[in-house]
Design a protein around this motif. Sequence first.
Motif, PDB file in Angstrom:
ATOM      1  N   ARG A  43     -73.020  33.920  -5.656  1.00 24.15           N
ATOM      2  CA  ARG A  43     -74.200  34.451  -4.984  1.00 24.15           C
ATOM      3  C   ARG A  43     -74.176  34.398  -3.462  1.00 24.15           C
ATOM      4  NH1 ARG A  43     -75.504  32.448  -9.755  1.00 24.15           N
ATOM      5  NH2 ARG A  43     -76.787  33.742 -11.112  1.00 24.15           N
ATOM      6  N   SER A 202     -75.291  23.128  -8.921  1.00 21.38           N
ATOM      7  CA  SER A 202     -75.822  24.262  -9.689  1.00 21.38           C
ATOM      8  C   SER A 202     -77.136  24.725  -9.075  1.00 21.38           C
ATOM      9  CB  SER A 202     -76.054  23.881 -11.148  1.00 21.38           C
ATOM     10  OG  SER A 202     -76.662  24.956 -11.849  1.00 21.38           O
ATOM     11  N   SER A 203     -77.280  26.035  -8.949  1.00 21.22           N
ATOM     12  CA  SER A 203     -78.536  26.606  -8.454  1.00 21.22           C
ATOM     13  C   SER A 203     -79.620  26.586  -9.518  1.00 21.22           C
ATOM     14  CB  SER A 203     -78.303  28.040  -7.976  1.00 21.22           C
ATOM     15  OG  SER A 203     -77.767  28.826  -9.035  1.00 21.22           O
ATOM     16  N   LEU A 204     -79.230  26.338 -10.763  1.00 19.36           N
ATOM     17  CA  LEU A 204     -80.158  26.225 -11.897  1.00 19.36           C
ATOM     18  C   LEU A 204     -80.984  27.494 -12.100  1.00 19.36           C
ATOM     19  CD1 LEU A 204     -81.293  22.522 -11.354  1.00 19.36           C
ATOM     20  CD2 LEU A 204     -79.578  23.395 -12.963  1.00 19.36           C
ATOM     21  N   VAL A 205     -80.325  28.633 -11.973  1.00 17.72           N
ATOM     22  CA  VAL A 205     -81.002  29.903 -12.220  1.00 17.72           C
ATOM     23  C   VAL A 205     -80.382  30.679 -13.373  1.00 17.72           C
ATOM     24  CG1 VAL A 205     -81.820  30.145  -9.836  1.00 17.72           C
ATOM     25  CG2 VAL A 205     -79.606  31.124 -10.489  1.00 17.72           C
ATOM     26  N   VAL A 206     -79.279  30.162 -13.936  1.00 16.19           N
ATOM     27  CA  VAL A 206     -78.609  30.849 -15.036  1.00 16.19           C
ATOM     28  C   VAL A 206     -79.038  30.209 -16.350  1.00 16.19           C
ATOM     29  CG1 VAL A 206     -76.395  31.449 -16.078  1.00 16.19           C
ATOM     30  CG2 VAL A 206     -76.640  31.455 -13.578  1.00 16.19           C
ATOM     31  N   PHE A 207     -79.619  31.013 -17.211  1.00 18.26           N
ATOM     32  CA  PHE A 207     -80.102  30.525 -18.500  1.00 18.26           C
ATOM     33  C   PHE A 207     -79.189  31.029 -19.618  1.00 18.26           C
ATOM     34  CE2 PHE A 207     -83.661  30.220 -15.691  1.00 18.26           C
ATOM     35  CZ  PHE A 207     -84.312  29.076 -16.106  1.00 18.26           C
ATOM     36  N   ALA A 210     -79.634  26.438 -17.669  1.00 18.59           N
ATOM     37  CA  ALA A 210     -80.590  25.776 -16.778  1.00 18.59           C
ATOM     38  C   ALA A 210     -81.729  25.085 -17.526  1.00 18.59           C
ATOM     39  CB  ALA A 210     -81.150  26.784 -15.781  1.00 18.59           C
ATOM     40  N   THR A 211     -81.821  25.284 -18.831  1.00 19.63           N
ATOM     41  CA  THR A 211     -82.852  24.563 -19.595  1.00 19.63           C
ATOM     42  C   THR A 211     -82.444  23.117 -19.861  1.00 19.63           C
ATOM     43  OG1 THR A 211     -81.906  25.231 -21.735  1.00 19.63           O
ATOM     44  CG2 THR A 211     -83.574  26.682 -20.767  1.00 19.63           C
ATOM     45  N   THR A 231     -83.266  24.021  -5.389  1.00 23.93           N
ATOM     46  CA  THR A 231     -83.182  24.591  -6.730  1.00 23.93           C
ATOM     47  C   THR A 231     -84.585  24.715  -7.309  1.00 23.93           C
ATOM     48  OG1 THR A 231     -83.102  22.627  -8.161  1.00 23.93           O
ATOM     49  CG2 THR A 231     -81.069  23.208  -6.986  1.00 23.93           C
ATOM     50  N   GLU A 232     -84.683  25.453  -8.395  1.00 23.06           N
ATOM     51  CA  GLU A 232     -85.972  25.658  -9.045  1.00 23.06           C
ATOM     52  C   GLU A 232     -86.526  24.379  -9.662  1.00 23.06           C
ATOM     53  OE1 GLU A 232     -87.767  28.505  -9.163  1.00 23.06           O
ATOM     54  OE2 GLU A 232     -86.270  29.440  -7.843  1.00 23.06           O
TER      55      GLU A 232
END
Length: 254
Positions: A43, A202-207, A210-211, A231-232
Amino acid sequence: MTPRAFVDEEAAADARAAILRARRMVGFTGAGISTESGVPDFRSPGSPWMTHKPIPFDVWLASEEARAEAWRRKFAMDDIYAGAQPSRGHRAMASLISRDMMQAIVTQNIDGLHQAGGAPADRVIELHGNGTYAKCLSCGFRHELADVRRQLETSHRAPVCEACGGMVKSATISFGQAMPVEAMQRADALARDCDLFLVAGSSLVVFPAATLPVIAKRSGATLIIINREETELDDIADIVVRGDIGEALGPLTN
């Protein structure tokens, strides 16, 4: 090589102390742990992944030409980060596993650098597969990349399996391809049972990957996030360390 970023040493010290107290720790890594090794992430502005975009799985299946192009793009990317070596973050996590302080590493990465850094293959759960070899989609026969590349460059056609004639694909999970059931089940079980869930890079946006930090947190685990950017899930984390993973975790290496 990505420039080093300042680390909040107070937060990093808190993270290391929590890690040393943990008894059932799980690591979770994304592209950030490998950018320190010179592997580009997806990204960032100017990422070579934008020039050599992965081809969706349905398109790959439907067209021999698309399959050949996917291989050309894959080898172009491989050439960009050829010779990448494990980072301090990779080595720190391998050290934690060797000391039985970390149960396993769940990774979104496909570069094999955790294993190269000393983590046993059976303790690395690759949610998105592994880009260091290929497999036949029909019979599962493993193909080495050097052989696949030779076939592509000789015939200028998508490689086929020497065992059954089936389609040969990098052993990664493409966009639109089903996630590996066994790996996801194993990662889910670890997230529910751990007492510390360590996210690194990890940006923790890929599901659905990310769960997993959310599952761990809801199951009572301490959640630590080490990342260069927000991150989210920073708001639910117990400790957030902004900056280099190697800088934060390096002192934990044997």
